[in-house]
Scaffold this active site. Sequence first.
Site, mmCIF file in Angstrom:
data_model
loop_
_atom_site.group_PDB
_atom_site.id
_atom_site.type_symbol
_atom_site.label_atom_id
_atom_site.label_comp_id
_atom_site.label_asym_id
_atom_site.label_seq_id
_atom_site.Cartn_x
_atom_site.Cartn_y
_atom_site.Cartn_z
ATOM 1 N N LEU A 193 2.436 46.793 -25.606
ATOM 2 C CA LEU A 193 1.347 45.816 -25.659
ATOM 3 C C LEU A 193 0.056 46.555 -25.378
ATOM 4 O O LEU A 193 0.030 47.466 -24.541
ATOM 5 C CB LEU A 193 1.554 44.715 -24.602
ATOM 6 N N HIS A 221 -10.674 33.259 -7.517
ATOM 7 C CA HIS A 221 -10.636 34.508 -8.274
ATOM 8 C C HIS A 221 -9.376 35.310 -7.940
ATOM 9 O O HIS A 221 -8.778 35.944 -8.822
ATOM 10 C CB HIS A 221 -11.888 35.343 -7.974
ATOM 11 N N ASP A 247 -10.944 30.571 -17.643
ATOM 12 C CA ASP A 247 -11.949 29.703 -17.034
ATOM 13 C C ASP A 247 -11.290 28.764 -16.030
ATOM 14 O O ASP A 247 -10.168 28.305 -16.252
ATOM 15 C CB ASP A 247 -12.646 28.887 -18.130
#
Length: 243
Positions: A133, A39, A22
């Site tokens: 991962l 962004h 956020d």
Amino acid sequence: MEPMLSPADQPPPPVHVAIIMDGNGRWAKSRGLPRTAGHKRGAEAVRRAVEAARELGVSYLTLYAFSSENWKRPAGEVTDLMGLLRLYLRNEVNNLHKNGIRLKVIGDRSRLGADIVRLIEDSEAKTAGNTALTLLLALSYGGRQELVAAARHLARDVAEGRLSPEAVDEDAINARLSTAGIPDPDLIIRTSGEQRISNFLLWQGAYAELVFMDTLWPDFGRTELEAAIREFHGRDRRFGTAG
């Protein structure tokens, strides 16, 4: 002065870290830039977070990239976000694969463009065997919507005789979520100072530790991830048992 712990003495990292990314818009606004600039810088933070999680020994990293509610944003912003997603899937997957990272996308793919769905499928297939991962990208994702889909799946199975009502338990629900086979998050981080879950991993996060950070997502990196993990290690996790 206390002696510094060696890496061998440090507690193990949380197995699964999830992040609500956020603050892209606020980062851009504070600099007089368009939201798209935030962004783009946020996409760079994704790269840093993934690299840091792998280096720190985290096994699963889930990033809340685009929520079900984000479709309500202005059309131009949604278009820009989808363009960034295409770029990420085209440009980053080779890097993920080279570093042994498996990509899995959760969320409602029916609302995504056909070319994006193909990119997702190709990326998931290419990285399927990687074990360093697992990176889960939550795209067009909503926790309530996921639970509704699981309930419908269960209802069909019961109606068609594949499952008895008595067999509907937590395991049955888990098996019908988009995260089936993935351990629940140990730690959920939210950046930008907001302190809410925003429809993210509502079922899976039932016992996750929550860490809220003032850092805006484009400024997030290894230092912030390490700080959140340190806070996690300072918590007393009782899973509902008496203290």
